[in-house]
Design a protein around this motif. Structure first.
Motif, short mmCIF file in Angstrom:
data_model
loop_
_atom_site.label_atom_id
_atom_site.label_comp_id
_atom_site.label_asym_id
_atom_site.label_seq_id
_atom_site.Cartn_x
_atom_site.Cartn_y
_atom_site.Cartn_z
N SER A 9 0.85 -1.21 0.00
CA SER A 9 0.00 0.00 0.00
C SER A 9 0.88 1.25 0.00
O SER A 9 0.60 2.22 -0.70
N ASP A 63 -5.94 -0.72 -4.76
CA ASP A 63 -5.40 -1.39 -3.56
C ASP A 63 -6.39 -2.44 -3.10
O ASP A 63 -7.44 -2.12 -2.56
N GLU A 64 -6.06 -3.67 -3.34
CA GLU A 64 -6.92 -4.80 -2.99
C GLU A 64 -8.37 -4.54 -3.40
O GLU A 64 -9.28 -4.56 -2.57
MG LIG Z 1 -2.17 -2.61 2.32
#
Ligand SMILES: [Mg+2]
Ligand SMILES: Nc1ncnc2c1ncn2[C@@H]1O[C@H](COP(=O)(O)OP(=O)(O)OP(=O)(O)O)[C@@H](O)[C@H]1O
Lengths: 275, 844
Positions: free
Chosen positions: A68, A187-188
């Motif tokens: 991240s 992000d994910e």
């Molecule tokens: Mg992360």
């Protein structure tokens, strides 16, 4: 998510320019240190990496490895400790807060793990929000196409609360695409979704890369999700430890297992990395 | 459970502090009023008691006699008889009245309303024990005066100076023979005290040989009551004998009554402030509970009962209430002290004395603080208890969309009820206060109904504002509008707080402007005289000889005194106006509906309203009982309408004057030949000896003075209501801060996708603008309805009252509401813009 829905044919039709296209974003000797003294954490430790235009990159690695952080630094959301980040021809360090904001507005797209949409806006309004903020008119043909791809049909005027998680995330993807950004950071994006919804979203992202030459960088924990990408970067302890082209779920899984077993071995691979 | 409450208090301390502030202001207002009242009461009581200390018995005119302009003969022979009574140690006679000192610039020294003159009462040693001479001696004969040090110093006078003083009549030249110190209430209240010899004082204030008051001291062994009983049989008609204790109790009662009415008035405004504050409290707790739904549900899921949840949140409210009560109490004391200072600075000259803070004030502050907070928090807290345990397990809670239907029905019913009460008040048979209260009650109930309905109105109103704002700021306008529309209850409660203040401000402005215009119009229509002469000290009459003096001024074609008194007919009291029949109708414009003024010299004129009430006609002979008890048959010669200067009955001066002892003119009206107009003011001033105690004004100036009076009163009301507005602004700040907090992630996301800081601030500011303009517009609209309605209602009994809407002011109120909105947003907007994007995105 045992069997990826996308056919290999999609992977085969990657734009041939992929290997020698210009870089959309480059990080050089990126360092990110949180805290000081005893509590110092090197979230990114001398990371150098480039993302080419029209390439779909997945970033993997154990929790806390700095995935991240890397994205945030690349996107100008977080200040870097040293090194440099360039988006196209712009050095992020040269921009102030407003400059960074406008850069994000005009040239970047975002997809987060959760809470991507404004609950008060309809799906369509959410999609056009970045354009509205920028005061830009959407290219109608492009917008139609993006919306078409979202596949929400007549639910475009629904509020996020009335949509499924997968639908919401597809709306978030469409929003990221609507402004034709030079690069999208995700992000994910499938982290909160079941396998079916996750597949919807991944297909959507893959299609936008394949069909429109979009550049996407996506963090994921899921080997199957990573296999949708053209390339997988592996991070550990704030360093890039591997770079895999044409990933398949099995290769990715195997690589990850390797790294859980022998964490030391991985560092050796760093020097061999292409930028 | 207590631990969770305490943790929450710490976690939400900023927010709770902001909320508490809303109550703090209200409580401070209450405490300030109480402290201010107690302080003033103590000082005034003290001053009054000082004036009457040591008196064992007192003989004075009855209240009735004073009101009816009678002076009982408390003369030297009576004094002699009283002295001869066994048990009487001493009797002193006192005369007091209005007297002011003129300084070297021709201005009056000190506050006119407490400019006092009195006779010096030297004892056997030649000293008056009430005054300590610092120079010279007491006045002993006509032309001599002694001044209090404060006045002497202010005017720069010393013993031997020739000075001028004024009472009701012409200016008097005097010699200062003494300067003294005194703790007299008049001087402490900013006035002056001039001592005269007894004969002069009697001549000036009453009549030769007559005292206004006799004070008795008892010989040892004689009680006050014995003394009073002995004195009573000798007291003439129109006078009464009191024990010293009764006298002093009377003083206390009088002060108490004055303070009580002031206090009640101020407490009404404090109540309004608290009411507005209660909205803020209710709103905050509603927001806190909504934010903590998950947490409260978790408590329930792990076994807390509803009661425990209620109790834990109520405990937080209690803590807020206690803090607010205490802080309000302390701030209130400061406010009271400050208020006294300010009032004294602008020349109010309040009686000095220590600041009095009683336990009662402390208890009331706490009670009010806690009471209001608990009451206001009750509904939201009950909602908290209703949260089902399963809510804890749902990850994505849909926004609370609990239906407004029940609330809307309740609001509609309340409004209907209020309407019914209002109609009953207007159309019903009730009169006087009962009518006023019914009408006001009805209006109040309607207002409550509207408050209940605000969420319903909020949605379309906010949409309308949103549409407007979107034209200017497409993105920010839409985001702001949608935030405001997201929770109609919250927006409504915030706006309602502002609305209440706005309703009051607007309706009172309409009412007062209409009234002001009525007075202005009647004065301009009713008076045809060019000049008006009156005492510059409020409530003082002019000596009758001034009318004669003015009549002799060249160019004055007609002068009529206007003299008011009270008479009774068939046991019912009426105001009677006495005028000079020869000139009155050249200085007053009067319309007669029947008969005319011809019979006035020996007859009676009555107002149309009185004639209608009493079924009198021209020719009816009416038995009028005058203040001295004499009954005279007077035939009605005319019935007038629209004569603002005339009371229910009008007689000639000659008819009234023989029946009253205190002869004075409330004002004089003078008509002037056109060619003399220019220098007339100076001529008139000169005729009255340039007395600064007499105002010589054109009728236009009189009207201006009245207008000014209305403006001052309205400004005071604005000042008192500003507290409610400030609290409402706090409410807006609070709501915005809360919603910024709640939307942290949204804001983070918006910032991430490219909304810069300036525009983030603008979103919050526009949201604030929507809320405050909604409250402002609704308040102004309701205020207009209430103001127009109230004025119209009053117009039924007050002829000629027409509704005047001051649109310029209305516009100012709306602009103010907008400014309030922008100001209230400053802090929350800054906070929103300052949020760190990543931190904001990580918040849950
Ligand atoms: Mg992360
Ligand atoms: N604001 C912060 N302050 C201090 N340390 C931080 C901060 N943000 C991240 N870190 C640390 O930096 C390291 C990298 O964090 P990062 O969030 O990038 O990990 P990640 O790879 O995204 O992990 P995950 O897969 O769990 O999301 C971690 O050790 C984390 O504890």
């Amino acid at each position: 998510m045992s069997t990826p829905r996308h056919s290999r044919s999609v992977a085969d039709s990657r734009p041939p320019s992929g290997q020698d296209a210009p870089y959309a974003a480059i990080a050089a000797n990126l360092m990110k240190v949180y805290g000081e003294g005893e509590t110092e954490v090197r979230a990114l430790d001398d990371v150098s990496v480039g993302f080419r235009s029209g390439e779909f990159t997945a970033i993997m690695g154990p929790s806390g490895s700095g995935k991240s952080t890397l994205m945030h630094c690349m996107a100008g959301l977080d200040k870097i400790s040293s090194g440099s980040v360039r988006l196209g021809d712009i050095e992020l360090a040269s921009l102030d807060d407003t400059g960074l904001t406008h850069l994000r507005r005009d040239r970047l797209g975002f997809i987060f793990q959760a809470f991507n949409l404004l609950p008060t806006l309809t799906a369509l309004e959410n999609i056009t929000l970045p354009l509205d903020i920028a005061g830009r008119r959407a290219d109608p043909a492009w917008l139609d196409m993006v919306i078409e791809t979202v596949g929400l049909g007549n639910r475009l005027d629904h509020r996020p609360a009335q949509l499924s998680g997968g639908q919401q995330q597809r709306v978030a993807c469409a929003r990221a695409l609507a402004g034709r950004p030079e690069i999208i950071f995700a992000d994910e994006p499938t982290g909160n979704l079941d396998s079916h919804s996750g597949t919807e979203v991944l297909n959507f992202l893959r299609a936008s890369v394949t069909e429109n030459g979009q550049t996407i960088v996506m963090v994921t924990h899921d080997a199957v999700a990573a296999s949708y990408a053209d390339r997988v970067l592996f991070l550990a302890d704030g360093r890039i430890v591997d770079d895999m082209a044409a990933p398949t779920p099995d290769r990715v899984l195997e690589r990850m297992r390797a790294f859980n077993r022998k964490p030391d071995e991985t560092t050796a691979a760093v020097s061999a990395l292409p930028l | 459970m207590l631990r969770t409450s305490l943790r929450n208090l710490v976690a939400y301390k900023v927010r709770l502090a902001l909320t508490a502030l809303a109550v703090v202001f209200g409580v401070a207002f209450v405490a300030a009023v109480l402290v201010f009242g107690d302080t003033l009461k103590a000082a005034m009581t003290d001053a009054a008691l000082r004036e009457h200390r040591g008196i064992a018995a007192d003989v004075r005119a009855t209240k009735y006699a004073v009101e009816h302009l009678q002076t009982p003969p408390l003369d030297e022979p009576l004094v002699g008889k009283l002295r001869a009574l066994p048990g009487v140690a001493s009797v002193t006679g006192h005369v007091t009245g209005f007297t002011a000192v003129v300084d070297r610039n021709g201005k009056l020294v000190g506050k006119k309303s407490s400019a006092t003159g009195a006779n010096a009462v030297p004892g056997r040693d030649g000293k008056d024990p009430r005054y300590t001479l610092t120079a010279g001696r007491l006045p002993a004969k006509a032309g001599e005066v002694a001044l209090d040090t404060k006045t002497a110093k202010a005017a720069g006078y010393k013993v031997g100076d020739r000075i001028r003083i004024v009472a009701r009549g012409p200016v008097l030249d005097q010699t200062v023979v003494g300067v003294f110190t005194t703790d007299s209430a008049a001087v402490e209240a900013g006035g002056s005290l001039t001592l005269l010899d007894t004969a002069t004082a009697q001549e000036l204030y009453l009549e030769p040989g007559v005292y206004g008051e006799l004070r008795l001291n008892a010989r040892p062994g004689t009680t006050q009551e014995q003394l009073r009983a002995a004195v009573a049989p000798l007291v003439p008609k129109g006078a009464e004998a009191l024990t010293g204790d009764t006298l002093r109790q009377d003083d206390r009662n009088k002060v108490n009554k004055e303070i009580a009415s002031l206090r009640t008035l101020l407490l009404v405004f404090a109540g309004i402030a608290l009411f507005v504050g209660s909205f803020i409290i209710a709103n905050t707790f509603a927001m806190l509970v909504a934010q903590r739904t998950r947490e409260l549900a978790l408590l329930r899921a792990i076994g807390a009962t509803r009661k425990q949840v209620t109790r834990s949140v109520m405990f937080e409210a209690l803590a807020v209430g206690v803090v607010a009560g205490l802080a309000g109490f302390v701030i209130g004391i400061g406010l009271a002290v400050g208020l006294r200072g300010i009032l004294n600075n602008v020349g109010a000259d309040l009686t000095p004395g220590p600041t009095i803070v009683t336990t009662a004030t402390a208890l009331w502050s706490l009670t009010v603080g806690i009471g209001v907070t608990l009451l206001a928090a009750w509904l939201p807290v009950r909602r908290a208890a209703k949260i089902p345990p399963v809510a804890a397990l749902r990850t994505n809670l849909p926004p609370s969309t609990s239906s407004l239907r029940r609330r809307n029905i309740a609001g509609a019913v309340t409004m209907l009820l209020g309407g019914a009460v209002l109609l009953a008040g207007i159309k019903g048979s009730a009169t006087g206060n009962a009518k006023v209260f019914t009408v006001m009650g009805g209006a109040g109930i309607i207002l409550v109904g509207v408050i209940v309905l605000t969420p319903l109105i909020a949605t379309p109103a906010v949409r309308a504002f949103g549409a407007l704002l979107q034209r200017v700021y497409p993105v920010e306008g839409r985001l702001a509008y949608q935030n405001a529309a997201r929770n109609p209850r919250r927006t409504a409660a915030t706006a309602a707080a502002l609305m209440i203040g706005m309703v009051l401000v607007t309706s009172l402005t309409v009412f007062s402007t209409s009234l002001k215009q009525l007075v202005d119009r009647t004065l301009s229509k009713g008076i045809t005289a060019e000049f008006v002469l009156s005492s510059s000290a409020e409530g003082q009459a002019l000596a009758p000889e001034i009318a004669a003096t003015v009549a002799k001024v060249p160019g004055v074609t007609a002068v009529s005194p206007v003299r008011e008194a009270r008479v009774s007919v068939d046991g019912k009291e009426h105001n009677v106006t006495a005028v000079d029949p020869a000139s009155a109708f050249s200085v007053l414009a009067t319309t007669f509906t029947q008969g005319g003024p011809q019979s006035l010299p020996t007859g009676l004129l009555v107002s149309k309203q009185t004639a209608d009430d009493r079924k009198w006609r021209v020719g009816t002979s009416v038995a009028v009982t005058f203040p001295d008890g004499q009954r005279v048959q007077l035939p009605i010669g005319g019935i007038y309408d629209q004569a603002p200067m005339l009371g229910a009955l009008t007689v000639s001066l000659r008819t009234l004057t023989p029946h009253i002892d205190v002869v004075g003119d409330d004002f004089l009206l003078a008509k002037v030949a056109p060619q003399y107009k220019d220098g007339m003011r100076d001529a008139l001033r000169k005729a009255v000896g340039n007395s600064p105690a007499i105002n010589v004004q054109t009728s236009k100036e009189v009207r201006k003075d009245f207008n000014k009076l209305f403006d001052i009163m309205l400004n005071i009301v604005y000042g008192l209501l500003s507290m409610a507005i400030v609290i409402a602004v706090l409410g807006v700040v609070n709501t915005l801060a809360m919603s910024v907090f709640e939307r942290t992630r949204e804001i983070g996301m918006m910032r991430a996708i490219g909304l810069d800081r300036r525009r983030t601030r603008r979103v919050i500011r526009l949201e604030s603008l929507i809320i405050s303009l909604f409250g402002g517009l609704l308040g102004v609209a309701l205020g207009l309805i209430a103001g127009v309605g109230g004025t119209k209602g009053m117009a039924r009994s007050t002829r000629d009252l027409t509704v005047v809407i001051p649109w310029d002011r209305v516009l100012i109120f709306l602009i103010l509401a907008a400014i309030v909105g922008v100001l209230a947003a400053a802090w929350p907007a800054r906070r929103a813009a300052k949020l760190d994007v990543l931190t904001a995105l990580r918040t849950d």
